[in-house]
Design a protein around this motif. Structure first.
Motif, short mmCIF file in Angstrom:
data_model
loop_
_atom_site.label_atom_id
_atom_site.label_comp_id
_atom_site.label_asym_id
_atom_site.label_seq_id
_atom_site.Cartn_x
_atom_site.Cartn_y
_atom_site.Cartn_z
N VAL A 137 -13.05 88.16 47.96
CA VAL A 137 -14.00 87.18 48.46
C VAL A 137 -15.22 87.72 49.07
O VAL A 137 -16.17 87.26 48.75
CB VAL A 137 -13.32 86.32 49.50
CG1 VAL A 137 -14.64 85.29 50.23
CG2 VAL A 137 -12.17 85.25 48.84
N LEU A 140 -17.21 88.97 46.18
CA LEU A 140 -18.09 87.82 45.37
C LEU A 140 -19.28 87.24 46.14
O LEU A 140 -20.18 86.83 45.61
CB LEU A 140 -16.98 86.70 45.06
CG LEU A 140 -16.01 87.07 43.95
CD1 LEU A 140 -15.00 86.16 43.73
CD2 LEU A 140 -16.74 87.39 42.64
N VAL A 141 -19.11 86.96 47.58
CA VAL A 141 -20.24 86.63 48.28
C VAL A 141 -21.19 87.64 48.25
O VAL A 141 -22.36 87.27 48.12
CB VAL A 141 -19.70 86.55 49.77
CG1 VAL A 141 -20.86 86.29 50.84
CG2 VAL A 141 -18.66 85.30 49.86
N ALA A 145 -22.09 84.63 45.60
CA ALA A 145 -21.14 83.35 45.56
C ALA A 145 -21.09 82.74 46.95
O ALA A 145 -21.00 83.35 47.93
CB ALA A 145 -19.65 83.79 45.30
N ARG A 147 -19.36 81.05 49.89
CA ARG A 147 -18.06 81.39 50.40
C ARG A 147 -16.97 80.48 49.85
O ARG A 147 -15.93 81.24 49.54
CB ARG A 147 -17.99 81.65 51.80
CG ARG A 147 -16.78 82.15 52.38
CD ARG A 147 -17.07 82.53 53.93
NE ARG A 147 -18.03 83.69 54.16
CZ ARG A 147 -17.88 84.92 53.92
NH1 ARG A 147 -16.59 85.45 53.65
NH2 ARG A 147 -18.68 85.76 54.22
N ASP A 149 -16.81 78.36 47.40
CA ASP A 149 -16.49 78.91 45.94
C ASP A 149 -15.76 80.20 45.54
O ASP A 149 -14.74 80.13 44.86
CB ASP A 149 -17.48 78.93 45.10
CG ASP A 149 -18.29 77.41 45.10
OD1 ASP A 149 -17.53 76.24 45.28
OD2 ASP A 149 -19.50 77.06 44.73
N ALA A 150 -16.06 81.18 46.20
CA ALA A 150 -15.55 82.47 46.11
C ALA A 150 -13.85 82.34 46.71
O ALA A 150 -12.92 82.77 45.70
CB ALA A 150 -16.28 83.55 47.11
N ASP A 153 -11.99 80.41 43.83
CA ASP A 153 -11.84 81.21 42.86
C ASP A 153 -10.84 82.21 42.93
O ASP A 153 -10.05 82.37 41.94
CB ASP A 153 -13.06 81.75 42.40
CG ASP A 153 -14.17 80.59 41.58
OD1 ASP A 153 -13.63 79.69 41.26
OD2 ASP A 153 -15.20 80.95 41.22
N TRP A 294 -24.44 85.69 40.40
CA TRP A 294 -23.80 84.55 40.68
C TRP A 294 -24.77 83.66 40.00
O TRP A 294 -24.34 82.57 38.86
CB TRP A 294 -23.41 84.05 42.12
CG TRP A 294 -22.56 82.44 42.03
CD1 TRP A 294 -23.28 81.55 41.96
CD2 TRP A 294 -21.17 82.46 42.04
NE1 TRP A 294 -22.51 80.57 42.49
CE2 TRP A 294 -21.05 81.02 42.15
CE3 TRP A 294 -20.15 83.26 42.19
CZ2 TRP A 294 -19.91 80.38 42.15
CZ3 TRP A 294 -18.97 82.38 42.08
CH2 TRP A 294 -18.65 81.20 42.19
N ILE A 315 -14.86 84.50 38.09
CA ILE A 315 -15.03 85.67 38.59
C ILE A 315 -15.33 86.85 37.57
O ILE A 315 -16.30 87.70 37.57
CB ILE A 315 -13.73 86.21 39.34
CG1 ILE A 315 -13.55 85.19 40.48
CG2 ILE A 315 -13.67 87.42 39.74
CD1 ILE A 315 -12.33 85.46 41.16
#
Length: 349
Positions: A137, A140-141, A145, A147, A149-150, A153, A294, A315
């Motif tokens: 997570v 991805l942030v 992204a 948070r 949504d991350a 996903d 993203w 992702i």
């Protein structure tokens, strides 16, 4: 490119699992299904070894259906999982390594991988699932992204629990090593990109090339940035493609889809695909300067509308976009802003 796995190709078109096939007097392909995945199955390659027993390249996705397919497939050629002496694993992904633990428990077989992927597997088995989720997570942030949504996903820890139980290999293979399959001459080629430790195998007696996920006949394998992974995975991949282009094998035996001839043509097509993708990404950055990976992923062409992407598909798309950004940056074409969540613009000329 010439399709040689015509039975596999026909099964693909019919959306069915292909049969077990005898490819040479002492070599078979055994399809092992992948649940809920558009790739449908992995081709496990089974070798009759001089002196008795079987060797495998890859094992398939860990599931009861996968175990049955592998067990039944080996029984159909007059063997069993208990006959397996060793497993060569092309790379760490669950559809290739997943059943290796069960194979080792049933047979005592050794398992061999490249050290780069073996280290990653060992780290995964020592990581608590919730910690692995939290790390993904955060990664991805860092790519832009939101948070929530991350987290949606990546999903819950239960989605990663199987990956924590993957088999840690007990043998290492580097570039140019020969695998311990008696009666065969399988030379290892380290082909990083899809994973840092991806391996292909060139069989020097027959001219066969076992390409894993490095070269597939229909699709481009996912090349993504990962937490703690290669700094420039797409550069790694393109260099690895160039490294196998001129091998001129008698046949390419990939991990998915179907067998084929024409490795050089397929490598050229994959290289051209990524160059076109890089050009598309440059245009997106010009139109949307100051965007995160993203954000930029939403401005690229995908196999379906971006609004339909979620969970692992999203992702993969975002991390693949980031891998292309890293190569553009290494070529001096784009510049990142730095900071916890970098944004990207065209490099000033």
């Amino acid at each position: 490119m010439e399709i040689t796995g015509t039975t596999q190709h026909a099964a693909w078109q019919a959306r069915t699992l292909p049969p077990v096939e005898q490819l040479r007097a002492d070599l078979w392909s055994v399809p092992v299904p992948i649940p809920h995945n558009p790739l449908r199955y992995v081709s496990v390659y089974a070798f009759a070894l001089a002196g008795g027993g079987l060797g495998l390249i890859d094992t398939g996705w860990e599931s009861d259906a996968g175990w049955s397919a592998l067990s039944d497939g080996l029984a159909s050629i007059g063997g069993s999982v208990a006959d397996v002496r060793g497993v060569l694993v092309t790379h760490l992904h669950f559809d290739h390594l997943g059943l290796a633990s069960r194979v080792r428990e049933a047979s005592g077989a050794w398992i061999a991988m490249h050290p780069a992927d073996a280290t990653a597997v060992e780290r995964l088995t020592r990581t608590e699932a919730r910690a692995a989720v939290a790390a993904e997570v955060e990664f991805l942030v860092g790519l832009g992204a939101p948070r929530d949504d991350a987290a949606a996903d990546v999903g819950g820890a239960e989605n990663l629990s199987g990956f924590m139980r993957m088999a840690v290999p007990d043998r290492m293979l580097g570039d140019g090593d020969h695998a311990a399959f008696p009666g065969w001459s399988l030379r290892t080629l380290h082909t990083p990109g899809h994973t840092p430790g991806h391996l292909c195998f060139a069989e020097e007696r027959t001219g066969l090339f076992f390409s894993g996920d490095h070269v597939l006949p229909r699709i481009s394998p996912n090349i993504s940035s990962t937490d703690g992974g290669s700094a420039d995975p797409l550069r790694d991949y393109l260099d690895s493609l160039a490294g196998v282009r001129d091998l001129d094998p008698t046949e390419v035996l990939p991990g998915h889809e179907w067998r084929f001839r024409g490795l050089a043509d397929r490598v050229d097509a994959l290289t051209a695909h990524h160059e076109a993708r890089l050009a598309e990404l440059l245009r997106a950055i010009a139109d949307h300067p100051g965007s995160t990976p993203w954000d930029l992923a939403a401005h690229l062409t995908w196999s379906r509308p971006w609004e339909q992407y979620e969970r692992r598909m999203r992702i993969f798309a975002v991390t693949e976009t980031d891998a292309h950004l890293r190569l553009l940056a290494s070529r001096g074409l784009v510049a990142g802003s730095g900071g916890a969540v970098p944004t990207w613009t065209l490099h000033p000329r």
